[in-house]
Design a protein around this motif. Structure first.
Motif, PDB file in Angstrom:
ATOM      1  N   UNK A   1       0.809  -1.220   0.000  1.00 46.38           N
ATOM      2  CA  UNK A   1       0.000   0.000   0.000  1.00 46.38           C
ATOM      3  C   UNK A   1       0.839   1.266   0.000  1.00 46.38           C
ATOM      4  N   UNK A   2       2.155   1.119   0.092  1.00 46.70           N
ATOM      5  CA  UNK A   2       3.042   2.271   0.164  1.00 46.70           C
ATOM      6  C   UNK A   2       3.643   2.589  -1.195  1.00 46.70           C
ATOM      7  N   UNK A   3       3.958   3.854  -1.388  1.00 46.60           N
ATOM      8  CA  UNK A   3       4.613   4.288  -2.610  1.00 46.60           C
ATOM      9  C   UNK A   3       5.819   5.142  -2.266  1.00 46.60           C
TER      10      UNK A   3
ATOM     11  N   UNK B   1       7.620   5.892   6.253  1.00 43.68           N
ATOM     12  CA  UNK B   1       8.633   4.922   6.673  1.00 43.68           C
ATOM     13  C   UNK B   1       9.689   4.873   5.584  1.00 43.68           C
ATOM     14  N   UNK B   2      10.694   4.018   5.745  1.00 44.16           N
ATOM     15  CA  UNK B   2      11.711   3.933   4.707  1.00 44.16           C
ATOM     16  C   UNK B   2      12.135   2.490   4.488  1.00 44.16           C
TER      17      UNK B   2
ATOM     18  N   UNK C   1      14.746   4.618   0.370  1.00 43.14           N
ATOM     19  CA  UNK C   1      13.473   5.094  -0.157  1.00 43.14           C
ATOM     20  C   UNK C   1      12.581   5.531   0.993  1.00 43.14           C
ATOM     21  N   UNK C   2      11.979   6.705   0.889  1.00 37.88           N
ATOM     22  CA  UNK C   2      10.997   7.145   1.869  1.00 37.88           C
ATOM     23  C   UNK C   2       9.627   6.790   1.295  1.00 37.88           C
ATOM     24  N   UNK C   3       8.866   5.990   2.050  1.00 37.64           N
ATOM     25  CA  UNK C   3       7.596   5.446   1.582  1.00 37.64           C
ATOM     26  C   UNK C   3       6.438   6.051   2.359  1.00 37.64           C
ATOM     27  N   UNK C   4       5.373   6.384   1.642  1.00 38.80           N
ATOM     28  CA  UNK C   4       4.140   6.897   2.250  1.00 38.80           C
ATOM     29  C   UNK C   4       2.960   6.158   1.628  1.00 38.80           C
ATOM     30  N   UNK C   5       1.785   6.297   2.234  1.00 38.74           N
ATOM     31  CA  UNK C   5       0.580   5.695   1.691  1.00 38.74           C
ATOM     32  C   UNK C   5       0.202   6.375   0.372  1.00 38.74           C
TER      33      UNK C   5
END
Length: 120
Positions: free
Chosen positions: A61-63, A89-90, A99-103
């Motif tokens: 679910x993260x990009x 998160x990363x 990589x910094x990941x968000x919804x």
């Protein structure tokens, strides 16, 4: 009082033979004791979370919102996003970058806030 003809030994003897037989069957089926070593997992697409992360294109679910060259910069970016109310998160890539990941629903806003960081 036990008889002297040996019939009382039949029960334990049958138990030992049965355990040995079952052990042989399980061993032949491949259910061997592995000890402390980790079993080898098949490689390729669809074989667990680690394979998906190594492939680099599936984070559920993260990009990816940004890429950082070091973990300290990634923490700073996460702090910036947290101040804006965006959970992040990363993930570490094989090349050492982070990589910094968000919804997905917050991805565009996160990329606008990060701005100067190269987006993925």
């Amino acid at each position: 009082m036990a008889t002297s003809d040996g019939w009382y030994l039949i029960g334990p003897l049958v138990a030992v033979v049965l355990v040995g037989f079952l052990g042989t069957v399980f061993w032949r089926m491949g259910l061997q004791w592995t000890g402390d070593e980790e079993p080898e997992r098949p490689r390729g697409r669809g074989w667990g979370r680690r394979a998906a992360l190594d492939k680099g294109d599936d984070y559920g679910l993260l990009g990816p919102a940004a890429i950082a060259d070091d973990p300290e910069l990634a923490d700073d970016i996460r702090g910036l996003l947290a101040d804006a109310g965006i959970r992040a998160t990363y993930a570490h890539r094989r090349d050492g970058r982070v990589l910094i990941l968000v919804f997905a629903e917050e991805l565009e806003e996160a990329r606008r806030l990060v701005g100067g960081s190269p987006a993925v």
